[in-house]
Motif scaffolding. Structure first.
Motif, PDB file in Angstrom:
ATOM      1  N   ARG A 109      -4.264   5.569   8.889  1.00 26.33           N
ATOM      2  CA  ARG A 109      -4.573   5.965   8.653  1.00 26.33           C
ATOM      3  C   ARG A 109      -5.608   7.152   8.070  1.00 26.33           C
ATOM      4  O   ARG A 109      -6.545   7.811   6.791  1.00 26.33           O
TER       5      ARG A 109
ATOM      6  N   GLY B 118      -4.487   8.332   4.914  1.00 28.88           N
ATOM      7  CA  GLY B 118      -4.950   7.397   3.539  1.00 28.88           C
ATOM      8  C   GLY B 118      -4.865   5.916   3.308  1.00 28.88           C
ATOM      9  O   GLY B 118      -4.839   5.065   2.703  1.00 28.88           O
ATOM     10  N   GLY B 119      -4.605   5.657   4.079  1.00 29.79           N
ATOM     11  CA  GLY B 119      -4.541   3.783   3.974  1.00 29.79           C
ATOM     12  C   GLY B 119      -5.664   3.601   5.068  1.00 29.79           C
ATOM     13  O   GLY B 119      -6.500   3.747   5.478  1.00 29.79           O
ATOM     14  N   ASP B 120      -6.480   2.365   3.645  1.00 22.87           N
ATOM     15  CA  ASP B 120      -7.068   1.380   3.488  1.00 22.87           C
ATOM     16  C   ASP B 120      -7.314   0.519   4.893  1.00 22.87           C
ATOM     17  O   ASP B 120      -6.131   0.010   5.618  1.00 22.87           O
ATOM     18  N   GLU B 121      -8.265  -0.411   4.761  1.00 24.99           N
ATOM     19  CA  GLU B 121      -8.859  -1.380   6.040  1.00 24.99           C
ATOM     20  C   GLU B 121      -7.351  -2.630   5.902  1.00 24.99           C
ATOM     21  O   GLU B 121      -6.750  -2.755   6.723  1.00 24.99           O
ATOM     22  N   LYS B 122      -6.888  -2.725   4.149  1.00 26.19           N
ATOM     23  CA  LYS B 122      -6.321  -3.976   3.900  1.00 26.19           C
ATOM     24  C   LYS B 122      -4.907  -2.863   4.274  1.00 26.19           C
ATOM     25  O   LYS B 122      -3.810  -4.070   5.307  1.00 26.19           O
TER      26      LYS B 122
ATOM     27  N   ALA C 158       0.732  -0.997   0.522  1.00 25.59           N
ATOM     28  CA  ALA C 158      -0.003  -0.156   0.135  1.00 25.59           C
ATOM     29  C   ALA C 158       0.627   1.417   0.202  1.00 25.59           C
ATOM     30  O   ALA C 158       0.522   2.323  -0.855  1.00 25.59           O
TER      31      ALA C 158
ATOM     32  N   THR D  56      -4.282  -0.560   6.930  1.00 31.05           N
ATOM     33  CA  THR D  56      -3.957  -0.752   8.116  1.00 31.05           C
ATOM     34  C   THR D  56      -4.205  -2.485   9.184  1.00 31.05           C
ATOM     35  O   THR D  56      -3.713  -2.547  10.335  1.00 31.05           O
ATOM     36  N   ARG D  57      -4.944  -3.082   8.599  1.00 36.73           N
ATOM     37  CA  ARG D  57      -4.650  -4.926   8.905  1.00 36.73           C
ATOM     38  C   ARG D  57      -3.571  -5.098  10.129  1.00 36.73           C
ATOM     39  O   ARG D  57      -3.914  -5.876  10.816  1.00 36.73           O
TER      40      ARG D  57
END
Length: 317
Positions: A241, A244-248, A180, A250-251
């Motif tokens: 986040r 702009g980091g998405d769920e994947k 990412a 930041t998982r």
């Protein structure tokens, strides 16, 4: 991994030798922290996944082992200055108090609130050296333990390895974070550019993990990691986040917030507590390992923050 460029006379001798077939080998002593920790990292990696084009029989070469022992003695002398061990009759509660102390640089706070996108990429670059082989150094302790301490360590490690599901392995989750951020997910891709402070954090785990006599210190190191993980990983996830980091993306961090809240109790009481009950003579080693983990992490964080606050990169050119 490809062999990195040398950073001094000893790492030059080691890297030059490893590019050839095993032969008689001698080298002097490291003259700098850069040379010391790159040399140790290169030697330790022979016991993990190795180096491209390097003969596997170098792993147990007497000349390399003799050099490694000298370098380790220098490293351990430094650790003894940084982290004086304490003897106590209640290791789990001492670990709890030790890891609850506030001190050092709040890198996690900076990352959560202020880090730029490029700084977060640098942060992930540093961490990739460990996270792409996360849990592997501590796994060396499993065959060296028995009973409740062994069972507790395995319980922690099962989570680290995703209960055998590849996509749930923490090593694999971190690849998603790196992807990412547009970073190279190849194992060890950034050894060349990280400073010696980053290599030292990784060398500490290998120093404890590759010697049975340091098994107590390795457990203390793992306990310190697990017991100081939840808050920082929540901050890292929130910082990503914010950028702009998405769920994947930041998982990896979100998983550690949940898992390590449980691991910290297992590590302190079930693992270290049981170990010290079975081998009370090694209680001081457990605390020494924890203090080393905290001291080296603080030193690394202070270095990174000092470079960022000066408007400079925390990576080598």
């Amino acid at each position: 991994m490809k062999l990195p460029s040398p950073r001094g006379p000893v790492s030059d001798a080691v890297i030059t030798a490893l590019a050839q077939a095993p032969h008689a080998f001698t080298a002097g002593d490291a003259g700098s922290d850069d040379d010391l920790h790159l040399s140790l990292f290169v030697l330790y990696e022979l016991h993990y996944r190795g180096w491209d084009g390097v003969d596997d029989t170098w792993e147990w070469h007497p000349g390399l082992l003799g050099l490694r022992a000298r370098l380790e003695a220098a490293f351990e002398a430094e650790l003894r200055r940084l982290a004086v061990p304490e003897i106590t009759g209640d290791v789990p509660h001492t670990l709890t108090a030790m890891t609850s102390e506030t001190g050092g640089s709040s890198l996690s706070g900076y990352v959560r609130r202020r880090a730029t996108y490029e700084q977060f990429r640098e942060f992930a670059t540093h961490r990739s050296i460990y996270h792409l082989r996360e849990a592997d150094p501590h796994t060396f302790a499993i065959p060296r333990l028995g009973g409740a301490a062994k069972a507790a360590l395995i319980e922690v490690q099962i989570d680290e390895y995703g209960a055998g599901v590849v996509r749930r392995m923490h090593q694999e989750m971190f690849k998603d974070t790196m992807s990412a951020l547009g970073l190279d997910t190849t194992y060890g891709a950034y050894v060349e550019v990280v400073p010696w402070q980053t290599l030292a954090n990784n060398n500490l785990m290998s120093l404890f993990g590759l010697h049975r006599r340091r098994r107590g210190a390795l457990l203390g190191h793992l306990a310190a990691y697990e017991m100081t993980s939840t808050g920082p990983n929540r901050a890292y996830g929130n910082g990503l986040r914010r950028l702009g980091g998405d769920e994947k993306a930041t998982r990896f961090y979100d998983e550690h917030v949940e898992a390590d809240a449980v691991h910290e109790q297992i590590a302190a009481f079930d693992m270290c507590g049981s170990f010290c009950a079975a081998e009370p003579a090694l209680a001081a080693d457990v605390l020494f390992g924890a203090r080393c983990a905290l001291a080296l992490e603080d030193r690394w964080a202070e270095y990174v923050l000092s470079r960022w606050e000066a408007g400079e990169s925390s990576l080598r050119e």
